[in-house]
Design an enzyme around this catalytic site. Structure first.
Site, PDB file in Angstrom:
ATOM      1  CE  LYS A 166     -55.415  93.118  40.803  1.00 52.87           C
ATOM      2  NZ  LYS A 166     -56.367  92.024  40.464  1.00 52.87           N
ATOM      3  CD  GLU A 204     -50.013  90.894  39.114  1.00 53.70           C
ATOM      4  OE1 GLU A 204     -50.351  90.551  40.264  1.00 53.70           O
ATOM      5  OE2 GLU A 204     -50.710  90.660  38.101  1.00 53.70           O
ATOM      6  CB  SER A 263     -61.176  92.702  39.716  1.00 55.07           C
ATOM      7  OG  SER A 263     -59.885  93.161  40.070  1.00 55.07           O
ATOM      8  CB  CYS A 266     -73.361  82.290  42.400  1.00 55.53           C
ATOM      9  SG  CYS A 266     -72.641  83.796  43.096  1.00 55.53           S
TER      10      CYS A 266
HETATM   11  P1  ADP Z   1     -56.486  91.766  36.927  1.00 59.52           P
HETATM   12  O1  ADP Z   1     -55.295  92.636  36.607  1.00 59.52           O
HETATM   13  O2  ADP Z   1     -57.376  92.361  37.986  1.00 59.52           O
HETATM   14  O3  ADP Z   1     -56.140  90.335  37.208  1.00 59.52           O
HETATM   15  P2  ADP Z   1     -57.017  91.965  34.118  1.00 59.52           P
HETATM   16  O4  ADP Z   1     -57.075  93.425  33.791  1.00 59.52           O
HETATM   17  O5  ADP Z   1     -55.733  91.236  33.809  1.00 59.52           O
HETATM   18  O6  ADP Z   1     -57.413  91.749  35.647  1.00 59.52           O
HETATM   19  O7  ADP Z   1     -58.176  91.168  33.367  1.00 59.52           O
HETATM   20  C1  ADP Z   1     -59.527  91.578  33.415  1.00 59.52           C
HETATM   21  C2  ADP Z   1     -60.269  90.831  32.317  1.00 59.52           C
HETATM   22  O8  ADP Z   1     -60.370  89.454  32.643  1.00 59.52           O
HETATM   23  C3  ADP Z   1     -61.737  91.245  32.148  1.00 59.52           C
HETATM   24  O9  ADP Z   1     -61.867  92.373  31.319  1.00 59.52           O
HETATM   25  C4  ADP Z   1     -62.352  90.023  31.504  1.00 59.52           C
HETATM   26  O10 ADP Z   1     -62.251  90.081  30.094  1.00 59.52           O
HETATM   27  C5  ADP Z   1     -61.462  88.875  31.947  1.00 59.52           C
HETATM   28  N1  ADP Z   1     -62.108  87.919  32.881  1.00 59.52           N
HETATM   29  C6  ADP Z   1     -61.844  86.596  32.934  1.00 59.52           C
HETATM   30  N2  ADP Z   1     -62.519  85.998  33.930  1.00 59.52           N
HETATM   31  C7  ADP Z   1     -63.247  86.956  34.552  1.00 59.52           C
HETATM   32  C8  ADP Z   1     -64.152  86.969  35.682  1.00 59.52           C
HETATM   33  N3  ADP Z   1     -64.437  85.860  36.379  1.00 59.52           N
HETATM   34  N4  ADP Z   1     -64.705  88.136  36.027  1.00 59.52           N
HETATM   35  C9  ADP Z   1     -64.424  89.252  35.339  1.00 59.52           C
HETATM   36  N5  ADP Z   1     -63.589  89.308  34.274  1.00 59.52           N
HETATM   37  C10 ADP Z   1     -62.985  88.183  33.871  1.00 59.52           C
HETATM   38 ZN    ZN Z   2     -70.677  83.226  44.118  1.00 59.83          ZN
END
Ligand code: ADP
Ligand code: ZN
Length: 201
Positions: free
Chosen positions: A21, A90, A19, A149
């Site tokens: 973070k 985390e 998302s 979706c």
């Molecule tokens: P988190 O720390 O919340 O796991 P990150 O900051 O590491 O997220 O990574 C976010 C990035 O992941 C987004 O900018 C996008 O490029 C990528 N990404 C990969 N899969 C998805 C998804 N299903 N929805 C949104 N972003 C995604």
């Molecule tokens: Zn869905």
């Protein structure tokens, strides 16, 4: 963005995996570095095995490494007296002591930015994240995109050998043989407790 007249508060950045973070945490840290604040970044060691540690570099050439920690007490030991911003990524993997650590740092005048996944693969509260969200000045809940979706995703779908993991699968899996997808509430699947597997144990 929160601006108290007294320094010291807690900001939570939460949401599912993917998302954004970490991106948001890094953005806040980078801007604090531009503002010449003294910054320290921590990250649960548990995640480091899978994702690797990251370092945050700024345009003026400074580089900040996320220090891997196993416990919340370790953060308390490592924070230097001059530090103005403590970022913790985390945080769902850390022990519940993280609540008093964040509280103590904020009362000392430190800006505390905590990022973490707020729900586990079952869609239930993860570690101390819910508690941190309750005591924080600001909470930003980010969403990913559901890979099934295309709606906004608020759940972590755990897959084991490509199949949705059952409810009684452990909250934290060691070894990393599982995979995750971001999914919305409606596409998220958690099969009922798998009694056959429990019987085998
Ligand atoms: P988190 O720390 O919340 O796991 P990150 O900051 O590491 O997220 O990574 C976010 C990035 O992941 C987004 O900018 C996008 O490029 C990528 N990404 C990969 N899969 C998805 C998804 N299903 N929805 C949104 N972003 C995604
Ligand atoms: Zn869905």
């Amino acid at each position: 963005m929160y601006h108290g007249s007294h320094p010291g508060w807690i900001e939570v950045v939460c949401g599912v995996m993917f998302s954004g973070k970490s991106e948001e945490l890094i953005r806040r840290v980078r801007r604090a570095i531009i503002a010449r604040r003294q910054v320290q970044v921590f990250k649960s060691h548990l995640d480091a095995r899978y994702a690797g540690l990251y370092s945050i570099s700024s345009h003026d050439g400074r580089e900040i490494e996320a220090a891997p920690v196993d416990t919340s007490a370790e953060i308390m030991r490592l924070v230097r007296p001059e530090t103005q911003l403590v970022a913790i990524d985390e945080a769902q993997f850390l022990d519940t002591g993280i609540v008093s650590v964040a509280t103590e740092l904020a009362s000392r005048g430190v800006r505390v930015v905590v990022a973490g996944t707020d729900t586990d693969f079952r869609g239930e509260p993860f570690g101390a994240m819910g508690h941190l969200m309750a005591i924080a000045e600001t909470v930003d809940k980010l969403q990913a995109i559901c890979v099934v979706c295309g709606d906004l995703a608020c759940r972590n779908q755990r897959l084991i050998d490509g199949q949705p993991a059952p409810y009684n699968s452990p909250t934290i899996m060691v070894g990393g043989q599982e995979a995750y997808e971001a999914r919305c509430r409606h596409c998220h699947q958690v099969p009922a407790r798998d009694e056959s597997q429990t019987a085998l144990l």
